[in-house]
Design an enzyme around this catalytic site. Structure first.
Site, PDB file in Angstrom:
ATOM      1  N   CYS A  53     -32.426   9.098 -29.244  1.00  0.00           N
ATOM      2  CA  CYS A  53     -31.166   9.665 -29.745  1.00  0.00           C
ATOM      3  C   CYS A  53     -31.428  10.789 -30.738  1.00  0.00           C
ATOM      4  O   CYS A  53     -30.721  11.803 -30.758  1.00  0.00           O
ATOM      5  CB  CYS A  53     -30.319   8.580 -30.394  1.00  0.00           C
ATOM      6  N   ARG A 130     -25.937   6.255 -22.543  1.00  0.00           N
ATOM      7  CA  ARG A 130     -25.868   7.699 -22.762  1.00  0.00           C
ATOM      8  C   ARG A 130     -24.882   8.318 -21.769  1.00  0.00           C
ATOM      9  O   ARG A 130     -25.277   8.780 -20.687  1.00  0.00           O
ATOM     10  CB  ARG A 130     -27.258   8.316 -22.595  1.00  0.00           C
TER      11      ARG A 130
END
Length: 220
Positions: A53, A130
């Site tokens: 991330c 995601r």
């Protein structure tokens, strides 16, 4: 007494109106309505202070001006708190020298994540996968991407995808495989003999077959 099951939520599909929301973020309260008239890339990440991330936030930041130049806003989201988001984005700036310019929604109650189908129980009971939603100026979902938690996104491809959508809308064309701005674009297949003949007579058209034809593209 067992807790009631979370009601099933239909995932937004391409062509649907994007689910409205109001939420807290690192830039204060945000609403989907705030982005009316602009393109929006809404993207989720599993958790703050995680390696993949962090690299994605750096990548989005590096292209933030390119998105903005095309009238596209960026909006991140995870189920972490505002305080966690702020601590993480400050750490990114302090450790990597990258100042994250876009807001990050704190979806602690998972309301936005559930509305957009970002929680996949077989991947994690709580963390958002995601997901990427490209939403147009009319608040319509135009593209959806899902990635697993252990594979980062190719952010230049997300930018290219938005450019393709904008080109298709502007010029009434389609963008072929591996298209990049300025490349040739495709015309829709003709529906009548007259359209076939008109296409054959048009010197601008690069005709491969009666149904497969392109024209020079224009910059976005």
């Amino acid at each position: 007494m067992t807790a009631a099951a979370e009601p099933a939520t239909r995932l937004p599909l391409i062509g649907d109106r994007a689910p409205g929301f109001e939420a807290e973020s690192t830039h204060g309260p945000v609403r989907l309505a705030d982005y009316a008239g602009r393109w929006l890339v809404l993207f989720s990440h599993p958790a703050d202070f995680t390696p993949v991330c962090t690299t994605e936030f750096v990548a989005f930041t590096e292209l933030a001006e390119e998105f903005a130049a095309r009238g596209v806003a960026l909006l991140g989201i995870s189920v972490d708190s505002v305080h966690s988001h702020l601590a993480w984005t400050r750490a990114i700036e302090e450790r990597l020298g990258v100042r994250v310019p876009f807001p990050v929604i704190a979806d602690v109650g998972t309301h936005v994540s559930r509305a957009y189908g970002m929680l996949h129980p077989n991947a994690s009971a709580t963390a958002a996968v995601r997901a990427v939603f490209v939403i147009d100026p009319e608040s319509v979902v135009r593209a959806i991407l899902y990635y697993p938690m252990n594979a980062g996104r190719m952010v230049p491809e997300i930018l290219r995808l938005v450019e393709a959508l904008q080109t298709a809308d502007r010029d009434g064309v389609s963008c072929p495989a591996n298209w990049r701005p300025g490349d040739d674009v495709l015309l829709g297949a003709p529906r009548t003999q007259a359209e076939v003949e008109a296409r054959q007579a048009d010197e601008r058209v690069k005709l491969v077959d009666w149904y497969l034809a392109g024209v020079p593209g224009r910059p976005v």
